[in-house]
Design a protein around this motif. Sequence first.
Motif, PDB file in Angstrom:
ATOM      1  N   THR A  39      24.175 -66.049  40.758  1.00 55.16           N
ATOM      2  CA  THR A  39      23.536 -65.417  39.644  1.00 55.16           C
ATOM      3  C   THR A  39      22.066 -65.464  39.817  1.00 55.16           C
ATOM      4  O   THR A  39      21.337 -64.553  39.124  1.00 55.16           O
ATOM      5  N   ALA A  64      21.715 -61.969  38.132  1.00 54.74           N
ATOM      6  CA  ALA A  64      20.998 -61.806  36.940  1.00 54.74           C
ATOM      7  C   ALA A  64      19.242 -61.823  37.171  1.00 54.74           C
ATOM      8  O   ALA A  64      18.517 -61.407  36.554  1.00 54.74           O
ATOM      9  N   HIS A  85      20.141 -53.359  41.671  1.00 53.87           N
ATOM     10  CA  HIS A  85      20.608 -54.324  40.759  1.00 53.87           C
ATOM     11  C   HIS A  85      19.796 -54.056  39.527  1.00 53.87           C
ATOM     12  O   HIS A  85      19.022 -54.634  39.217  1.00 53.87           O
ATOM     13  N   ALA A  88      19.494 -56.845  36.944  1.00 56.21           N
ATOM     14  CA  ALA A  88      18.903 -58.103  37.430  1.00 56.21           C
ATOM     15  C   ALA A  88      17.287 -58.015  37.085  1.00 56.21           C
ATOM     16  O   ALA A  88      16.459 -57.070  37.417  1.00 56.21           O
TER      17      ALA A  88
END
Length: 289
Positions: A39, A64, A85, A88
Motif C-alpha cells: 500500500t 495508496a 494509479h 494513489a
Amino acid sequence: MLFRSWAPLIEGATLVMAPPRIHQDPRALAEHLRDERITVVQLVPTLLQALVEEPAFAEATRLARIFVGGEALSADLCVRTNTRHPDARVINLYGPTEVTIDSTHDEWREDRQISIGRPVDGLIAYVFDHRMALSAVGAWGELYLGGEGLGRGYLGRPDLTAAAFVPDPVTAVPGARLYRTGDRARWRPDGRLEYGGRIDDQVKVRGFRIELGEVDTALRALEDLSDAAAVVTHHGSELSAFVVLRDQARPVAALKDALRAAGLAPQMIPTRWMRLPALPRTTSGKLDR
C-alpha cells in the motif's frame, strides 16, 4: 533506515522486507508490489521511471501512497504514475542524511508545479543569499536546514563539521546550528520551496554558465524520452545528453528542435547525444552520472 522500518509498525501496518537487490530488476519489483499487495512504497525517481513501464506496476492496485525522494522529481513522471494509479498520492520528499533524510515534503497535484514543499514537523528551513541574509520570496539562494532532526556533525572530522554545520543567524536559541545543504532553492509565494539543483552543478561550457539540473528537467519533459541526463564531457568542452528513447527511430534533430521550441537557451542545448537502453544506476537505485 530505522525510521522507515519503524514508521509502518507504529501505525499498525505490516512491514514487508523486499528481497535483496530487487531494485535492480524493475519487473521483479513491480511483481513484488503486486503480489504482496503493498500500500505504501518509497522509491527514487530513477527507479520509479523504470517501474511505470512494467505492466505489473499498474496491477499493484493496493498502492495508496508513493513516496519519491533522493533525486529531482519531474512532472512527466508524476503524470505517468498517476495514469497507472489515479487514486494513489505521489509525495515528493527531500532531505540530506545530515538532517535525518526526509526533511521536507509536498504532495504532487496536477494543477501546480512540483516543489519540495515545507519542512516536516520539528525542522526549519531557510534560504540565504551569499551574505547569509534571508533571500526574498522568489529569489534563489542556498537552502539551510535545522531543528530537531539535525545531526551533531561528522565523526572524527571537525573540519568538515565546521564547514557544513554553521551557527543559526536567525534564531535566538543559544548554540543553534544549521546544515548547509549545497542546494539551490527559493520560496514560492504560497510558502513552498522550489528546488533548483546543486550549487556545484553549475558548470561552464564554452564560456556559458549552465545549470545541469535545468537541462535535465527540460530533457525529461520531452514526450519522446523516457529518461535522460545531461553531463559535461570532453574535458568540459561539450554538453552531452544521455537519453532513453521511447522510439529508437526518432532523430536527434527532432529532440533539439523540441528543446528550442520549449524555450531552452541555445547554450543549454546538448551538442552530443548518446542513446542508451537505460541510464546506469548506483546500487541504491540513483542515477549514476
